[in-house]
Design an enzyme around this catalytic site. Structure first.
Site, mmCIF file in Angstrom:
data_model
loop_
_atom_site.group_PDB
_atom_site.id
_atom_site.type_symbol
_atom_site.label_atom_id
_atom_site.label_comp_id
_atom_site.label_asym_id
_atom_site.label_seq_id
_atom_site.Cartn_x
_atom_site.Cartn_y
_atom_site.Cartn_z
ATOM 1 N N THR A 185 56.204 44.147 52.568
ATOM 2 C CA THR A 185 55.204 43.199 52.091
ATOM 3 C C THR A 185 55.904 42.144 51.244
ATOM 4 O O THR A 185 57.038 42.340 50.798
ATOM 5 C CB THR A 185 54.129 43.907 51.253
ATOM 6 O OG1 THR A 185 54.746 44.485 50.093
ATOM 7 C CG2 THR A 185 53.447 45.008 52.050
ATOM 8 N N LYS A 440 34.216 35.314 38.890
ATOM 9 C CA LYS A 440 32.907 35.788 38.423
ATOM 10 C C LYS A 440 32.484 34.935 37.232
ATOM 11 O O LYS A 440 33.023 35.042 36.140
ATOM 12 C CB LYS A 440 32.938 37.265 38.038
ATOM 13 C CG LYS A 440 31.529 37.868 37.912
ATOM 14 C CD LYS A 440 31.561 39.376 37.925
ATOM 15 C CE LYS A 440 30.163 39.948 38.084
ATOM 16 N NZ LYS A 440 30.147 41.423 38.127
ATOM 17 N N TRP A 445 29.272 35.921 41.565
ATOM 18 C CA TRP A 445 30.537 35.785 42.270
ATOM 19 C C TRP A 445 30.652 34.417 42.944
ATOM 20 O O TRP A 445 29.692 33.911 43.507
ATOM 21 C CB TRP A 445 30.675 36.873 43.333
ATOM 22 C CG TRP A 445 30.876 38.254 42.786
ATOM 23 C CD1 TRP A 445 30.000 39.299 42.860
ATOM 24 C CD2 TRP A 445 32.018 38.743 42.100
ATOM 25 N NE1 TRP A 445 30.525 40.409 42.251
ATOM 26 C CE2 TRP A 445 31.776 40.098 41.774
ATOM 27 C CE3 TRP A 445 33.238 38.172 41.704
ATOM 28 C CZ2 TRP A 445 32.693 40.883 41.082
ATOM 29 C CZ3 TRP A 445 34.149 38.962 41.022
ATOM 30 C CH2 TRP A 445 33.880 40.299 40.710
#
Length: 545
Positions: A185, A440, A445
């Site tokens: 990754t 948020k 959201w």
């Protein structure tokens, strides 16, 4: 009672043998780092893979289970390494050339690479850290002139390595569940983590993405592989192309928009892949200097980050070229979904179709998706209920290499992607954000991805990145970083707020905008929001346009 069917090996050798048997005349074309063009056939590549297998075995002492690194661009020899290394039962570890020196050192030592094949143009990146490698015994130079000088120890030239090797080699019997490749990754949230692919997972992924509902590949196609071979095995395309008989065009380090357009034109490329920033650059270059003849390019497949609806529309309107959305991760080998319209969408308006095409699409056969809400329940497929996207399937990681960290996996075996998503009634998944990037504000959201897609549709905006910044009243508010198409003609804050008000509620709209020259990006071309937040915290972002 078990079925009475042969136990046929699903391995990369099976892919290679098939490609050579049926499509040995098809071509692999490379534009080398020095700009020269090289062409040879699948059959030529097949013979060289066998020479490589002999060299790995008899010259370099590579045995089953050994890790062999590649540090290279997209080109023919790198394709040979994919097949030659895994063909003898070793593991092809493609190392990301764009990571930091510290991350590269960690990856090579963690994987215990025994040999590293490195492009001549990339040698300086390894020279600085080579003394720190603990297991590397030698380096093999790719595309290097005979008089090439390097401080790397124990070097060989790739062509010299293959020169006296036989083209005959009997592939060993390999368990399809054995490892064949590994990628790490990008390490944006800690140390990079290794994902070990099996022969079986690679075979199943490749055979699945050939299909019309997926990569839609055939022997009549010419594919330009822009996605780096060091990034999740170029999305599996080097395997898919051998199965489909598609001609492969590999650009190595020639990635400037004008150069890619030249390659697309000269090679009559019909399909290609790449991250959105690549295609945005190609589109802008084509708008500025339209090609004299219509490109053969029918469609381009995009992953890595969201493909803006405006780019899909403009590319198709101006040049008749379709953008195809896909989604995946290093942990999913990588493709997990792809977005193509179905017959039940035929009667929709163009704008309604665009909204669907901007989604990441439906899961492939062999892959399952689910959305888990904050309360731990499975979300309905209503296209509205958001939650964390989780995945399981035949080519999804079950654990990371050399780690007992199971935080990324649920108790019932699903991988937690970290993406916040929805799934509609037809199974189309849409990424609304990363869990760490959601904003948020006042208890509500806000999707940074939706804001970015809307902002980049503004004719004066080239790129847009949105992050959360602290706010005394609302806890968090969105901050938008903008790269303008023409810096001399910038929209005002008021103009941008009015532009977004058409699609967003007042509380969702950023009131703070920052002009930047370029959005910071990760090693694989995604927006580096971790770096953006660091720059903001350090006071290095000016708040006024």
């Amino acid at each position: 009672m078990k079925g009475l069917i042969m136990d046929y090996p699903l391995t990369t050798n099976t892919i290679l043998e098939y490609g050579n048997s049926v499509f040995h005349k098809k071509k692999i074309i490379t534009y080398l780092p020095n700009g020269t063009r090289h062409e040879y056939s699948f059959g030529d590549m097949y013979k060289r893979c066998k020479q490589l297998a002999n060299a790995l075995t008899h010259k370099l002492g590579i045995t089953k289970g050994d890790m062999v690194g590649t540090f290279a661009w997209n080109h023919g020899p790198h394709i040979e390494l994919y097949y030659g290394i895994s063909g003898i039962g070793a593991i092809c570890h493609t190392i990301n050339i764009r990571l930091s020196a510290q991350q590269t050192e960690y990856i090579i030592n963690n994987s215990e690479d025994k040999v590293i094949f490195v492009d001549a143009t990339l040698v300086p990146l390894l020279e600085k850290i080579a003394p720190l490698f603990e297991t590397v015994e030698c380096f093999v130079l790719l595309n290097a002139p005979k008089d090439f000088v390097t401080t790397l120890p124990n070097t060989l030239h790739y062509e010299d390595l293959l020169a006296d090797q036989s083209e005959d080699f009997d592939w060993p019997v390999i368990d399809e569940k054995d490892a064949c490749g590994m990628c790490y990754t990008s390490g944006t949230t800690g140390l990079p983590k290794g994902v070990l692919y099996s022969h079986r997972s690679t075979f199943l992924h490749a055979t699945t993405i050939v299909a019309p509902n997926a990569g839609n590949a055939s022997s009549r196609d010419t594919f330009l592989l822009i996605v780096p071979q060091f990034h999740v095995m170029a999305w599996g395309y080097p395997y898919m192309c051998l199965l489909s008989g598609s001609k492969m065009v590999l650009p190595s380090s020639n990635l400037k928009p004008e150069t890619l357009i030249k390659i697309l034109t000269e090679e009559k490329v019909t399909k290609a892949n790449g991250v959105p920033s690549i295609w945005l650059g190609i589109y802008e270059a084509m708008k500025k200097n339209p090609p004299k003849e219509k490109l053969a390019l029918e469609e381009y497949l995009v992953g890595g980050s969201a493909l803006p609806m405006s780019l899909i529309e403009n590319f198709e309107k101006d040049f008749g070229i379709k953008g195809i959305h896909a989604w995946g991760m290093t942990e999913t080998s990588p493709l997990g979904t792809l977005c193509r319209l179905q017959p039940n969408h035929d009667n929709l308006s163009y704008k309604e179709k665009l909204k669907i095409r901007a989604k990441q699409g439906v899961a492939f056969p062999g892959v399952e998706l689910r959305i888990i809400t904050d309360d731990g329940n499975r979300a309905p497929h209503d296209g509205k209920t958001m939650g964390e996207l989780q995945i399981k399937g035949a080519w999804t990681v079950s654990s990371y290499f050399k780690t007992n960290n199971h935080e990324s996996f649920t108790k019932d075996g699903w991988f937690k992607t970290g993406d916040v998503s929805t799934i509609d009634e037809d199974g189309y998944m849409q990424i609304t954000d990363r869990t760490k990037d959601l904003i948020k504000s006042g208890g509500e959201w806000i999707s940074s991805v939706a804001l970015e897609s809307a902002l980049v549709s503004h004719p004066k905006i080239k790129e847009a990145a949105v992050v959360a910044i602290p706010d005394k009243k609302w806890v968090e508010r969105p901050l938008a970083l903008l790269v303008f198409t023409t810096p001399q003609d910038k929209p005002s804050n008021e103009e941008l707020i009015s532009f977004l008000a058409k699609d967003f509620a007042k509380y969702q709209i950023p009131t703070d905008y920052v002009e930047i020259d370029e959005v910071p990006k990760t090693s694989v071309g995604k927006f580096d929001k971790k770096e953006i937040r660091r720059l903001y915290a350090a006071g290095k972002l000016t708040m006024a346009l």
